[in-house]
Design a protein around this motif. Structure first.
Motif, PDB file in Angstrom:
ATOM      1  N   VAL A   1       0.803  -1.135  -0.255  1.00 34.93           N
ATOM      2  CA  VAL A   1       0.358  -0.102   0.029  1.00 34.93           C
ATOM      3  C   VAL A   1       0.537   1.679  -0.069  1.00 34.93           C
ATOM      4  O   VAL A   1       0.848   2.049  -1.082  1.00 34.93           O
ATOM      5  N   LEU A   2       1.708   1.183   1.083  1.00 38.93           N
ATOM      6  CA  LEU A   2       2.782   2.389   1.215  1.00 38.93           C
ATOM      7  C   LEU A   2       3.689   2.746  -0.174  1.00 38.93           C
ATOM      8  O   LEU A   2       3.574   3.882  -0.239  1.00 38.93           O
ATOM      9  N   ALA A   3       4.121   1.953  -0.745  1.00 46.42           N
ATOM     10  CA  ALA A   3       4.741   1.721  -2.157  1.00 46.42           C
ATOM     11  C   ALA A   3       3.974   2.575  -2.840  1.00 46.42           C
ATOM     12  O   ALA A   3       4.929   2.851  -4.495  1.00 46.42           O
ATOM     13  N   ARG A   4       2.978   2.798  -3.111  1.00 42.86           N
ATOM     14  CA  ARG A   4       1.725   3.343  -4.372  1.00 42.86           C
ATOM     15  C   ARG A   4       2.135   4.808  -4.044  1.00 42.86           C
ATOM     16  O   ARG A   4       1.723   5.617  -4.987  1.00 42.86           O
ATOM     17  N   LEU A   5       2.312   4.833  -2.694  1.00 43.40           N
ATOM     18  CA  LEU A   5       2.495   6.419  -1.903  1.00 43.40           C
ATOM     19  C   LEU A   5       3.470   7.196  -2.291  1.00 43.40           C
ATOM     20  O   LEU A   5       3.249   8.331  -1.583  1.00 43.40           O
TER      21      LEU A   5
ATOM     22  N   LYS B   1      10.774  11.937   6.511  1.00 42.91           N
ATOM     23  CA  LYS B   1      10.243  13.239   6.353  1.00 42.91           C
ATOM     24  C   LYS B   1      10.383  13.452   4.961  1.00 42.91           C
ATOM     25  O   LYS B   1      11.345  13.054   4.281  1.00 42.91           O
ATOM     26  N   THR B   2       8.585  12.830   4.360  1.00 47.00           N
ATOM     27  CA  THR B   2       8.502  12.720   3.508  1.00 47.00           C
ATOM     28  C   THR B   2       7.445  13.517   2.812  1.00 47.00           C
ATOM     29  O   THR B   2       6.592  13.905   3.320  1.00 47.00           O
ATOM     30  N   MET B   3       7.294  12.673   1.530  1.00 52.80           N
ATOM     31  CA  MET B   3       6.000  12.047   0.600  1.00 52.80           C
ATOM     32  C   MET B   3       4.986  11.388   0.697  1.00 52.80           C
ATOM     33  O   MET B   3       5.691  10.674   0.817  1.00 52.80           O
ATOM     34  N   LEU B   4       3.820  11.820   0.970  1.00 51.60           N
ATOM     35  CA  LEU B   4       2.611  11.058   1.276  1.00 51.60           C
ATOM     36  C   LEU B   4       1.914  11.478  -0.354  1.00 51.60           C
ATOM     37  O   LEU B   4       1.224  12.296  -0.132  1.00 51.60           O
ATOM     38  N   GLY B   5       1.942  10.775  -1.543  1.00 48.39           N
ATOM     39  CA  GLY B   5       1.266  11.143  -3.179  1.00 48.39           C
ATOM     40  C   GLY B   5       1.494  12.666  -2.710  1.00 48.39           C
ATOM     41  O   GLY B   5       2.895  13.036  -2.964  1.00 48.39           O
TER      42      GLY B   5
ATOM     43  N   ALA C   1      -5.819  15.859   7.430  1.00 49.21           N
ATOM     44  CA  ALA C   1      -5.908  14.733   7.678  1.00 49.21           C
ATOM     45  C   ALA C   1      -6.879  13.348   6.493  1.00 49.21           C
ATOM     46  O   ALA C   1      -7.162  12.275   6.507  1.00 49.21           O
ATOM     47  N   GLN C   2      -8.433  14.364   5.908  1.00 53.92           N
ATOM     48  CA  GLN C   2      -9.165  13.822   4.998  1.00 53.92           C
ATOM     49  C   GLN C   2      -8.534  13.094   4.145  1.00 53.92           C
ATOM     50  O   GLN C   2      -8.924  12.406   2.935  1.00 53.92           O
ATOM     51  N   THR C   3      -7.581  14.155   3.448  1.00 53.58           N
ATOM     52  CA  THR C   3      -6.717  13.591   2.419  1.00 53.58           C
ATOM     53  C   THR C   3      -6.206  12.762   2.602  1.00 53.58           C
ATOM     54  O   THR C   3      -6.087  11.566   1.591  1.00 53.58           O
ATOM     55  N   LEU C   4      -5.021  12.399   3.617  1.00 57.82           N
ATOM     56  CA  LEU C   4      -4.877  11.504   4.300  1.00 57.82           C
ATOM     57  C   LEU C   4      -5.216   9.863   3.590  1.00 57.82           C
ATOM     58  O   LEU C   4      -4.634   9.244   3.522  1.00 57.82           O
ATOM     59  N   VAL C   5      -6.571  10.104   4.689  1.00 61.00           N
ATOM     60  CA  VAL C   5      -6.993   8.944   4.662  1.00 61.00           C
ATOM     61  C   VAL C   5      -8.174   8.728   3.041  1.00 61.00           C
ATOM     62  O   VAL C   5      -7.761   7.130   2.324  1.00 61.00           O
ATOM     63  N   HIS C   6      -8.669   9.920   2.890  1.00 62.24           N
ATOM     64  CA  HIS C   6      -8.657   9.150   1.351  1.00 62.24           C
ATOM     65  C   HIS C   6      -7.247   9.219   0.211  1.00 62.24           C
ATOM     66  O   HIS C   6      -7.571   7.505  -0.104  1.00 62.24           O
ATOM     67  N   ASP C   7      -6.150   9.267   0.408  1.00 57.73           N
ATOM     68  CA  ASP C   7      -5.156   8.873  -0.660  1.00 57.73           C
ATOM     69  C   ASP C   7      -4.525   7.542   0.430  1.00 57.73           C
ATOM     70  O   ASP C   7      -4.288   6.213  -0.921  1.00 57.73           O
ATOM     71  N   LEU C   8      -5.085   7.389   1.491  1.00 58.82           N
ATOM     72  CA  LEU C   8      -4.772   5.178   1.874  1.00 58.82           C
ATOM     73  C   LEU C   8      -5.987   4.678   1.216  1.00 58.82           C
ATOM     74  O   LEU C   8      -5.498   3.605   1.450  1.00 58.82           O
TER      75      LEU C   8
ATOM     76  N   ARG D   1      -7.898  -0.500  -1.276  1.00 59.20           N
ATOM     77  CA  ARG D   1      -8.799  -0.811  -2.316  1.00 59.20           C
ATOM     78  C   ARG D   1      -7.909  -0.994  -3.142  1.00 59.20           C
ATOM     79  O   ARG D   1      -8.535  -2.561  -4.303  1.00 59.20           O
ATOM     80  N   SER D   2      -7.371  -0.686  -4.192  1.00 59.97           N
ATOM     81  CA  SER D   2      -6.141  -0.971  -5.432  1.00 59.97           C
ATOM     82  C   SER D   2      -5.923  -2.345  -5.038  1.00 59.97           C
ATOM     83  O   SER D   2      -5.354  -3.154  -5.522  1.00 59.97           O
ATOM     84  N   VAL D   3      -4.873  -2.551  -3.901  1.00 59.10           N
ATOM     85  CA  VAL D   3      -3.799  -3.340  -3.172  1.00 59.10           C
ATOM     86  C   VAL D   3      -4.524  -4.665  -2.874  1.00 59.10           C
ATOM     87  O   VAL D   3      -4.233  -5.855  -2.811  1.00 59.10           O
ATOM     88  N   ALA D   4      -5.735  -4.799  -2.673  1.00 55.84           N
ATOM     89  CA  ALA D   4      -6.568  -5.711  -2.122  1.00 55.84           C
ATOM     90  C   ALA D   4      -6.830  -6.953  -2.846  1.00 55.84           C
ATOM     91  O   ALA D   4      -7.345  -7.373  -3.167  1.00 55.84           O
ATOM     92  N   VAL D   5      -7.868  -5.676  -4.457  1.00 50.84           N
ATOM     93  CA  VAL D   5      -8.441  -6.497  -5.966  1.00 50.84           C
ATOM     94  C   VAL D   5      -7.376  -6.740  -5.958  1.00 50.84           C
ATOM     95  O   VAL D   5      -8.044  -7.732  -7.033  1.00 50.84           O
TER      96      VAL D   5
END
Length: 173
Positions: free
Chosen positions: A108-112, A129-133, A156-163, A168-172
């Motif tokens: 999951v984190l490798a995608r972001l 200290k980095t970027m997530l999306g 916070a809302q953007t973080l949860v959305h990106d995660l 979902r992508s990894v789960a499918v």
């Protein structure tokens, strides 16, 4: 008169689970920014060790509740009294903290995240200290399959959305 209700940064957003990955909110009692005065690192570290069980950590590391936060600054997840040896600021309401865990969390984190978070490279108590999306974040490996992510409260809302999208992508798959 209006009644104000205190809400955590991720209220109504978490927990979130897709497949084997879960994101939960971490709500520390206190987050204190600590910037030791010139020449006071050892004294501050000793006081922190006594008060919270962890001294000033090395760069890109966590020591107990003390997390390196960049450029001579640490974030302490506890109340501290440093007797004028450091500049301290209560950051408790400024940050959203989430824990993401489960088998495959690295996928999951490798995608972001543009940082190699594999266990052989980014070990327990390592800090980045980095970027997530497009978000500026601090990531800490809490255990083999758990990471803590700190982001400004307003994001916070953007973080949860990106995660959520990455999970979902990894789960499918």
């Amino acid at each position: 008169m209006a009644k104000l209700i205190a809400l955590t940064p991720c209220a109504d957003l978490l927990p979130l689970t897709h497949g084997e990955i879960t994101v939960t909110e971490v709500v520390p009692d206190r987050l204190i920014s600590v910037a030791p005065n010139a020449g006071q690192n050892k004294a501050v570290s000793a006081l922190l060790q006594t008060q919270v069980g962890g001294g000033l950590s090395a760069v890109n590391r966590r020591s107990g509740p003390v997390t390196w936060f960049g450029h001579g600054t640490w974030l302490v997840a506890a109340d501290v009294t440093l007797d004028g040896l450091a500049a301290t600021t209560d950051q408790s309401d400024a940050w959203a903290v989430v824990a993401i865990s489960g088998a495959g969390v690295g996928n999951v984190l490798a995608r972001l995240v543009p940082v190699d978070l594999r266990g052989g490279v980014f070990k327990k108590n390592h800090v980045a200290k980095t970027m997530l999306g497009h978000l500026s974040v601090t990531i800490v490996r809490a255990s083999a399959d758990t990471f803590e992510i700190l982001v400004m409260r307003s994001m916070a809302q953007t973080l949860v959305h990106d995660l959520d999208v990455a999970m979902r992508s990894v789960a499918v798959r």
